[in-house]
Design a protein around this motif. Structure first.
Motif, mmCIF file in Angstrom:
data_model
loop_
_atom_site.group_PDB
_atom_site.id
_atom_site.type_symbol
_atom_site.label_atom_id
_atom_site.label_comp_id
_atom_site.label_asym_id
_atom_site.label_seq_id
_atom_site.Cartn_x
_atom_site.Cartn_y
_atom_site.Cartn_z
ATOM 1 N N ALA A 1 0.836 -1.199 0.000
ATOM 2 C CA ALA A 1 0.000 0.000 0.000
ATOM 3 C C ALA A 1 0.877 1.257 0.000
ATOM 4 N N LEU A 2 1.978 1.200 0.734
ATOM 5 C CA LEU A 2 2.885 2.358 0.740
ATOM 6 C C LEU A 2 3.534 2.539 -0.619
ATOM 7 N N SER B 1 13.868 3.224 1.923
ATOM 8 C CA SER B 1 13.702 4.678 1.784
ATOM 9 C C SER B 1 12.669 4.982 0.714
ATOM 10 N N ASN B 2 12.595 4.137 -0.307
ATOM 11 C CA ASN B 2 11.622 4.380 -1.379
ATOM 12 C C ASN B 2 10.194 4.286 -0.868
ATOM 13 N N ALA B 3 9.905 3.211 -0.124
ATOM 14 C CA ALA B 3 8.543 3.043 0.389
ATOM 15 C C ALA B 3 8.202 4.154 1.377
ATOM 16 N N THR B 4 9.231 4.777 1.973
ATOM 17 C CA THR B 4 8.986 5.827 2.964
ATOM 18 C C THR B 4 8.762 7.203 2.319
ATOM 19 N N ILE B 5 9.014 7.331 1.003
ATOM 20 C CA ILE B 5 8.914 8.647 0.335
ATOM 21 C C ILE B 5 7.609 9.403 0.673
ATOM 22 N N PRO B 6 6.433 8.733 0.610
ATOM 23 C CA PRO B 6 5.206 9.497 0.906
ATOM 24 C C PRO B 6 5.226 10.128 2.297
#
Ligand code: ASP
Length: 430
Positions: free
Chosen positions: A54-55, A273-278
């Motif tokens: 979902a992220l 880090s990519n999934a954390t971007i939002p």
């Protein structure tokens, strides 16, 4: 009166409970096939993975709309070039500082000297790392649709920037699309908030799964390596970043660290880090007060090319393995390590575990046995979680510094402790 607790606090509590439950399962139900099949690899895995999906689902549309708004908001190509140049420079600079700190500390503490090799050597078969020349060629997507489909961040960034520059050049037509992108961006931010409502559950299962599988006992034989990496990560995150923030961005690092908490939690639980971007984007814009025109550009770029925590792990791992195998490294080797770690950080996407794959490349370059990586494999997942939090902190730090230089940071938002706190959103119903 009962104070409503913020989503972040709920996530933090869920994270703690997940960690305790996971460690408990690892310690006492390690052998149970039922727990393993139905809980760890069943329930925990499915819900945790679904949440990470979902992220990830948010990343490509969010970066696209937000970057279009960012570039159009900056308004001219010269300023864009300056922002790009500055952020790239600062990203390389902080990674350079990170790896140098790691090497110096590791050389002084010398983890792995006299390490008992017996029974510890695990074979490690490295996956081939991409040749570095490809890293640069591949920034330009031969097919942008492919880039979007695969979520290749550097290629997406390249294409969207070019597209947005063309929008600027098209006058009124471009303006209409810009207005549409603003609306879509606003809506995507709402989607982020919706997904965040499920974050306590997702994070709970992610933590429970990781710690059921890992267990904290793994750390003990590797305590010297583990603690040197953690020490360097802390020094970099709390020392170096604070210094840079104070000197270059004139910001209070304590407020910064406090406000970064949601991004830290997500980076830690997803190790990506990519999934954390939002979440990083939301924190940087809404909590730290950076204008979208800077953040939309620097945050996705940082998630892709800036990995200070990963570079630190690579520095300490190199010294550790050299010590274990009693191989002497010379000054030129250390210089090579610094250069390779910076390139590795540019060339890899922010996804779980890539740091270790790139480590094989660093080892090859300085002639260390690649199978030595097998020794540090066991504790890598835990270190990955911590270093990803440091990677994300680096992205936000550089974003603030660049934003200050461009006069794109709102101090009243930065200094307001309540600005941008994520609260539950009520779903509309008729
Ligand atoms: N997991 C890290 C990140 O996403 C990269 C790594 O060190 O493996 O930033």
């Amino acid at each position: 009166m009962i104070k409503k607790i913020s989503v972040t606090t709920k996530i933090l509590i869920a994270m703690g409970i997940g960690l305790i439950l996971g460690s408990f399962i690892n310690a006492f139900f390690h052998e149970s096939a039922f727990v393993e099949t139905y809980l760890v690899k069943g329930l925990f895995h499915v819900i945790g993975k679904a949440f990470v999906n979902a992220l990830k689902m948010l990343v490509v549309p969010l970066v696209t709309f937000s970057l279009i708004c960012g570039v159009c908001g900056i308004g001219d190509v010269n300023t864009l070039g300056r922002v790009g140049f500055k952020s790239f420079g600062f990203y390389i600079f902080t990674t350079g500082l990170a790896i140098t700190t790691a090497l110096l500390i590791a050389i002084v503490i010398a983890p792995g000297k006299g390490f008992e090799q017996a029974g510890m050597t695990a074979a490690f078969i490295p996956k081939p790392s991409p040749p570095l020349t490809d890293v640069f060629i591949n920034i330009i997507p031969s097919n942008p649709v492919n880039a979007f489909a695969e979520g290749n961040m550097l290629q997406i960034i390249f294409f969207v920037i070019l597209f947005a520059i063309a929008m600027l050049m098209c006058g009124n037509i471009g303006k209409e699309l810009h207005q549409l992108a603003e609306k879509l961006n606003e809506i995507m931010m709402k989607v982020v908030t919706l997904v965040m409502n499920f974050a306590p559950i997702g994070v709970f299962f992610l933590m429970a799964k990781t710690f059921s599988e890992q267990g904290l006992g793994l750390i003990l034989p590797m305590i010297s390596y583990f603690s040197v990496v953690i020490l360097c990560l802390l020094i970099h995150a709390l020392g170096t970043f604070s210094l840079l923030l104070t000197v270059f961005a004139k910001l209070n690092p304590i407020i910064f660290i406090k406000k970064m908490r949601p991004a830290h939690i997500f980076a830690f639980s997803t190790a990506s880090s990519n999934a954390t971007i939002p979440i990083t984007l939301q924190v940087v814009e809404k909590r730290l007060g950076v204008n979208n025109s800077t953040a939309a550009f620097t945050v996705p770029l940082g998630a892709t090319i800036n990995m200070d925590g990963t570079a630190i792990m690579q520095g300490v791992a190199t010294v550790f393995i050299a010590n274990v195998y009693a191989i002497d490294l010379g000054v030129s080797d250390y210089i090579t390590i610094v250069g390779m770690s910076i390139l590795a950080s540019i060339g890899t996407a922010g996804v779980p575990g890539v740091g270790l794959i790139m480590l094989a490349m660093v080892f090859n370059q300085v002639g260390l046995p690649v199978e030595g990586i097998g020794l540090i494999l066991g504790v890598d997942r835990l270190l990955d979680m911590v270093r990803t939090a440091v990677n994300v902190t680096g992205d936000a730090t550089v974003t603030c510094i660049v934003a200050r230089g461009e006069n794109e940071i709102d101090d009243s938002i930065f200094n307001n402790p309540d600005a941008g706190i994520i609260t539950d959103v009520a779903l509309p119903h008729k």
